[in-house]
Scaffold this motif. Structure first.
Motif, PDB file in Angstrom:
ATOM      1  N   SER A 205       0.854  -1.196   0.000  1.00 54.85           N
ATOM      2  CA  SER A 205       0.000   0.000   0.000  1.00 54.85           C
ATOM      3  C   SER A 205       0.881   1.233   0.000  1.00 54.85           C
ATOM      4  N   SER A 206       0.393   2.287  -0.632  1.00 52.64           N
ATOM      5  CA  SER A 206       1.154   3.530  -0.709  1.00 52.64           C
ATOM      6  C   SER A 206       0.754   4.466   0.421  1.00 52.64           C
ATOM      7  N   CYS A 207       1.741   5.076   1.030  1.00 48.46           N
ATOM      8  CA  CYS A 207       1.478   6.109   2.027  1.00 48.46           C
ATOM      9  C   CYS A 207       0.967   7.350   1.286  1.00 48.46           C
ATOM     10  N   PRO A 208      -0.157   7.928   1.674  1.00 45.96           N
ATOM     11  CA  PRO A 208      -0.709   9.081   0.936  1.00 45.96           C
ATOM     12  C   PRO A 208       0.172  10.326   1.011  1.00 45.96           C
ATOM     13  N   ASP A 209       1.084  10.385   1.995  1.00 41.65           N
ATOM     14  CA  ASP A 209       1.926  11.567   2.134  1.00 41.65           C
ATOM     15  C   ASP A 209       3.174  11.499   1.255  1.00 41.65           C
ATOM     16  N   CYS A 210       3.909  10.370   1.312  1.00 42.38           N
ATOM     17  CA  CYS A 210       5.165  10.260   0.560  1.00 42.38           C
ATOM     18  C   CYS A 210       5.055   9.398  -0.692  1.00 42.38           C
ATOM     19  N   SER A 211       3.937   8.658  -0.838  1.00 40.46           N
ATOM     20  CA  SER A 211       3.667   7.790  -2.003  1.00 40.46           C
ATOM     21  C   SER A 211       4.586   6.574  -2.081  1.00 40.46           C
ATOM     22  N   ASP A 212       5.393   6.297  -1.059  1.00 40.61           N
ATOM     23  CA  ASP A 212       6.202   5.081  -1.040  1.00 40.61           C
ATOM     24  C   ASP A 212       5.336   3.889  -0.637  1.00 40.61           C
ATOM     25  N   ASP A 213       5.826   2.669  -1.008  1.00 37.66           N
ATOM     26  CA  ASP A 213       5.053   1.451  -0.763  1.00 37.66           C
ATOM     27  C   ASP A 213       5.488   0.775   0.531  1.00 37.66           C
ATOM     28  N   ARG A 223      -0.763   5.360   7.143  1.00 42.90           N
ATOM     29  CA  ARG A 223       0.393   6.216   6.899  1.00 42.90           C
ATOM     30  C   ARG A 223       1.636   5.575   7.483  1.00 42.90           C
TER      31      ARG A 223
END
Length: 265
Positions: A205-213, A223
């Motif tokens: 899943s991607s973190c909505p803040d940094c977009s990393d998985d 998050r």
């Protein structure tokens, strides 16, 4: 000092050439002479090396180009190329070019002298002979599957099908998702940025803040920990700034300070 004169190389006469053509008909299953294209070609029997069937080859001599080093081509008519090497239909042929090896000198001599029969027989002999030291691809790697990730040719028993893209990868490049345990090739796998576990894209899943998985266990409220730490640090800095502001005493309108020592008459 006078230069030594080179001994002229004998050249085949028209009678010799016609004799060569008759001999080629007896030697090969098929002989083709194209007067318009100025080419002479022969077709070999199906060639097999070390129990690997390579099919028939056409040896095409473009005699209008006899002055060139390589006026002939070797074409696979029933191509069975090496695994992962579509341009290599024979251990000693790549893109219609023959690796002449020890046959180079006699082939060049036959070309200079116009001895077409000798030329075709020499090339045919190279095609029927396997030399591992001069092979573009060794016969030991001919059969099998080319791994799309590393390019290595491995046996079918040493491959594993990726359950995402369905391609076959070698055991060195294949892995399994740490969450759902599906087989994955290197192109269909990724790692959690926090714990480093290898997972398929569906289990990340991607973190909505940094977009990393990240994997599910490394996310809190959707998050990542790094982004939560940054937010907490920014909130603490904001509180510190509020506490550092000087306190201002209120002054009521319509009131003035009374001087000390003053009183009624």
């Amino acid at each position: 000092m006078a230069r030594k004169r080179k001994t002229p190389q004998p050249r085949a006469s028209l009678k010799d050439i016609l004799g060569d053509l008759d001999a080629l008909v007896d030697e090969f299953p098929e002989v083709r002479w194209d007067l318009r294209a100025k080419s002479l070609s022969v077709v070999t029997e199906p060639i097999e090396l070390n129990d690997i069937a390579l099919g028939r080859f056409e040896i095409v001599l473009e005699y209008r180009n006899l002055g060139r080093t390589r006026p002939y081509r070797v074409i696979a008519l029933d191509p069975h190329p090496a695994a992962g090497e579509s341009g290599t239909p024979h251990p000693h042929v790549r893109h219609d070019d023959l690796c002449e090896g020890d046959g180079r000198a006699p082939i060049q001599l036959a070309l200079r002298q116009g001895r077409f029969y000798d030329l075709f027989v020499l090339i045919h002999q190279i095609l029927k002979t396997y030399n591992a030291d001069s092979a573009y691809v060794p016969l030991s790697r001919w059969e099998g599957t080319a791994c799309p990730d590393c390019g290595s040719v491995v046996s079918d028993d040493d491959t594993q099908a990726c359950e995402d893209c369905r391609s076959d990868a070698c055991s060195e490049c294949s892995t399994t998702c740490a969450n759902c345990h599906r087989s994955l090739c290197s192109g269909c796998q990724d790692a959690c940025r926090t714990c480093g576990d290898i997972l398929c894209r569906g289990c990340l899943s991607s973190c909505p803040d940094c977009s990393d998985d990240y994997c599910a266990s490394c996310l809190e409220a959707g998050r990542c920990g790094a982004c939560q730490e940054i937010e907490a640090h920014e909130e603490n800095e904001a509180e510190d700034e509020i506490q550092a502001e000087p306190e201002i005493q209120p002054v009521c309108l319509g009131q003035a300070p009374v001087p000390q020592g003053s009183g009624p008459y």
